[in-house]
Scaffold this motif. Structure first.
Motif, PDB file in Angstrom:
ATOM      1  N   VAL A  84       0.883  -1.171   0.086  1.00  0.00           N
ATOM      2  CA  VAL A  84      -0.116  -0.038  -0.068  1.00  0.00           C
ATOM      3  C   VAL A  84       0.808   1.301   0.086  1.00  0.00           C
ATOM      4  O   VAL A  84       1.955   1.310   0.571  1.00  0.00           O
ATOM      5  N   GLY A  85       0.542   2.236  -0.661  1.00  0.00           N
ATOM      6  CA  GLY A  85       1.498   3.442  -0.725  1.00  0.00           C
ATOM      7  C   GLY A  85       0.597   4.344   0.218  1.00  0.00           C
ATOM      8  O   GLY A  85      -0.717   4.408   0.221  1.00  0.00           O
ATOM      9  N   ILE A  86       1.280   5.267   0.988  1.00  0.00           N
ATOM     10  CA  ILE A  86       0.571   6.270   1.898  1.00  0.00           C
ATOM     11  C   ILE A  86       1.369   7.553   1.818  1.00  0.00           C
ATOM     12  O   ILE A  86       2.418   7.686   1.453  1.00  0.00           O
ATOM     13  N   LYS A  87       0.538   8.643   2.068  1.00  0.00           N
ATOM     14  CA  LYS A  87       0.938   9.926   2.435  1.00  0.00           C
ATOM     15  C   LYS A  87       0.182  10.369   3.701  1.00  0.00           C
ATOM     16  O   LYS A  87      -0.886  10.336   3.711  1.00  0.00           O
ATOM     17  N   CYS A  88       0.919  10.616   4.481  1.00  0.00           N
ATOM     18  CA  CYS A  88       0.649  10.870   6.057  1.00  0.00           C
ATOM     19  C   CYS A  88       1.100  12.251   6.308  1.00  0.00           C
ATOM     20  O   CYS A  88       2.300  12.233   6.586  1.00  0.00           O
ATOM     21  N   GLY A  89       0.277  13.225   6.848  1.00  0.00           N
ATOM     22  CA  GLY A  89       0.876  14.425   7.095  1.00  0.00           C
ATOM     23  C   GLY A  89       0.448  14.741   8.585  1.00  0.00           C
ATOM     24  O   GLY A  89      -0.711  14.357   8.961  1.00  0.00           O
ATOM     25  N   LEU A  90       1.415  15.367   9.410  1.00  0.00           N
ATOM     26  CA  LEU A  90       0.917  15.582  10.860  1.00  0.00           C
ATOM     27  C   LEU A  90       1.267  16.935  11.397  1.00  0.00           C
ATOM     28  O   LEU A  90       1.818  17.868  10.543  1.00  0.00           O
ATOM     29  N   ASP A  91       0.681  17.460  12.292  1.00  0.00           N
ATOM     30  CA  ASP A  91       0.751  18.610  12.683  1.00  0.00           C
ATOM     31  C   ASP A  91       1.989  19.159  13.190  1.00  0.00           C
ATOM     32  O   ASP A  91       2.739  18.402  13.295  1.00  0.00           O
ATOM     33  N   VAL A  92       2.313  20.514  13.736  1.00  0.00           N
ATOM     34  CA  VAL A  92       3.493  20.998  13.905  1.00  0.00           C
ATOM     35  C   VAL A  92       4.263  20.076  15.238  1.00  0.00           C
ATOM     36  O   VAL A  92       5.356  19.918  15.199  1.00  0.00           O
ATOM     37  N   SER A  93       3.410  19.818  15.989  1.00  0.00           N
ATOM     38  CA  SER A  93       3.753  18.874  17.344  1.00  0.00           C
ATOM     39  C   SER A  93       3.974  17.478  16.915  1.00  0.00           C
ATOM     40  O   SER A  93       4.349  16.803  17.997  1.00  0.00           O
ATOM     41  N   ALA A  94       3.773  17.021  15.917  1.00  0.00           N
ATOM     42  CA  ALA A  94       3.536  15.549  15.547  1.00  0.00           C
ATOM     43  C   ALA A  94       2.751  14.549  16.449  1.00  0.00           C
ATOM     44  O   ALA A  94       2.960  13.750  16.942  1.00  0.00           O
ATOM     45  N   THR A  95       1.545  15.254  16.938  1.00  0.00           N
ATOM     46  CA  THR A  95       0.701  14.470  17.544  1.00  0.00           C
ATOM     47  C   THR A  95      -0.494  14.306  17.074  1.00  0.00           C
ATOM     48  O   THR A  95      -1.331  13.787  18.011  1.00  0.00           O
ATOM     49  N   LYS A  96      -0.752  14.749  15.854  1.00  0.00           N
ATOM     50  CA  LYS A  96      -2.080  14.572  15.205  1.00  0.00           C
ATOM     51  C   LYS A  96      -2.090  14.421  13.937  1.00  0.00           C
ATOM     52  O   LYS A  96      -1.176  15.189  13.114  1.00  0.00           O
ATOM     53  N   VAL A  97      -2.691  13.675  13.196  1.00  0.00           N
ATOM     54  CA  VAL A  97      -2.890  13.430  11.471  1.00  0.00           C
ATOM     55  C   VAL A  97      -3.749  14.497  11.100  1.00  0.00           C
ATOM     56  O   VAL A  97      -4.641  14.785  11.602  1.00  0.00           O
ATOM     57  N   THR A  98      -3.137  15.260   9.885  1.00  0.00           N
ATOM     58  CA  THR A  98      -3.731  16.316   9.484  1.00  0.00           C
ATOM     59  C   THR A  98      -4.277  16.316   7.763  1.00  0.00           C
ATOM     60  O   THR A  98      -5.093  16.933   7.507  1.00  0.00           O
ATOM     61  N   SER A  99      -3.374  15.162   7.552  1.00  0.00           N
ATOM     62  CA  SER A  99      -3.805  14.873   5.945  1.00  0.00           C
ATOM     63  C   SER A  99      -3.454  13.500   5.809  1.00  0.00           C
ATOM     64  O   SER A  99      -2.356  12.816   6.632  1.00  0.00           O
ATOM     65  N   PHE A 100      -4.020  12.649   4.976  1.00  0.00           N
ATOM     66  CA  PHE A 100      -3.879  10.928   4.947  1.00  0.00           C
ATOM     67  C   PHE A 100      -4.565  10.702   3.611  1.00  0.00           C
ATOM     68  O   PHE A 100      -5.643  11.134   3.056  1.00  0.00           O
ATOM     69  N   ALA A 101      -3.540  10.048   2.656  1.00  0.00           N
ATOM     70  CA  ALA A 101      -4.134   9.334   1.414  1.00  0.00           C
ATOM     71  C   ALA A 101      -3.544   8.025   1.156  1.00  0.00           C
ATOM     72  O   ALA A 101      -2.475   7.870   2.022  1.00  0.00           O
ATOM     73  N   TYR A 102      -4.118   6.839   0.637  1.00  0.00           N
ATOM     74  CA  TYR A 102      -3.515   5.873   0.438  1.00  0.00           C
ATOM     75  C   TYR A 102      -3.991   5.302  -0.883  1.00  0.00           C
ATOM     76  O   TYR A 102      -4.799   5.706  -1.459  1.00  0.00           O
ATOM     77  N   ARG A 103      -3.238   4.338  -1.484  1.00  0.00           N
ATOM     78  CA  ARG A 103      -3.316   3.623  -2.569  1.00  0.00           C
ATOM     79  C   ARG A 103      -3.181   2.227  -2.594  1.00  0.00           C
ATOM     80  O   ARG A 103      -2.003   1.754  -1.999  1.00  0.00           O
TER      81      ARG A 103
END
Length: 140
Positions: free
Chosen positions: A103-122
């Motif tokens: 699976v391919g993923i794109k996972c973005g996090l907030d400035v403190s790296a404590t919350k997912v702010t964007s996510f996509a998969y294929r």
């Protein structure tokens, strides 16, 4: 999100369009944990928090899409990270009762790296059983 199985792809590469998440699940999982655990977790090094959040989010997204995930991971060296707190990987691996798939993923996090702010998969190709050992994937 109607696709519930792996796409046909070149071996070892996730293919097809990325599916953008409409909601994020890892925050709900974190909210259910004891406060003492969260305090310790927030004290972990940022790269470790990033990995844990993105791993949890991937498993939750795939499960929400109807894929019964019983394990997920990003093999060493299969991911790229950048300074804006995101992880991308085309060779992440998830396990279902039928075996392993890429699976391919794109996972973005907030400035403190404590919350997912964007996510996509294929979704990617199934991994043949004769490749599991070379990829250090358990057979049981």
């Amino acid at each position: 999100m109607g696709n519930t199985g792996p796409a046909k792809a070149e071996p070892g590469v996730a293919a097809g369009p990325f599916i953008q998440a409409k909601q994020f699940y890892s925050s709900k999982e974190l909210a259910g944990l004891p406060k003492s655990f969260l305090v310790k977790w927030k004290g972990l090094p940022e790269p470790m928090r990033m990995s844990q959040l993105c791993n949890a989010e991937t498993a939750a997204q795939l499960n929400a899409a109807g894929i019964h995930v019983i394990g997920f991971g990003i093999p060493k060296g299969a991911e790229s990270r950048n300074s804006n707190r995101s992880i991308e990987a085309d060779k992440a691996v998830y396990r279902t009762p039928d075996g392993y798939n890429y699976v391919g993923i794109k996972c973005g996090l907030d400035v403190s790296a404590t919350k997912v702010t964007s996510f996509a998969y294929r979704l990617g190709a199934a991994i043949p059983q004769d490749k599991w050992k070379s990829l250090s994937l358990p057979s049981n």
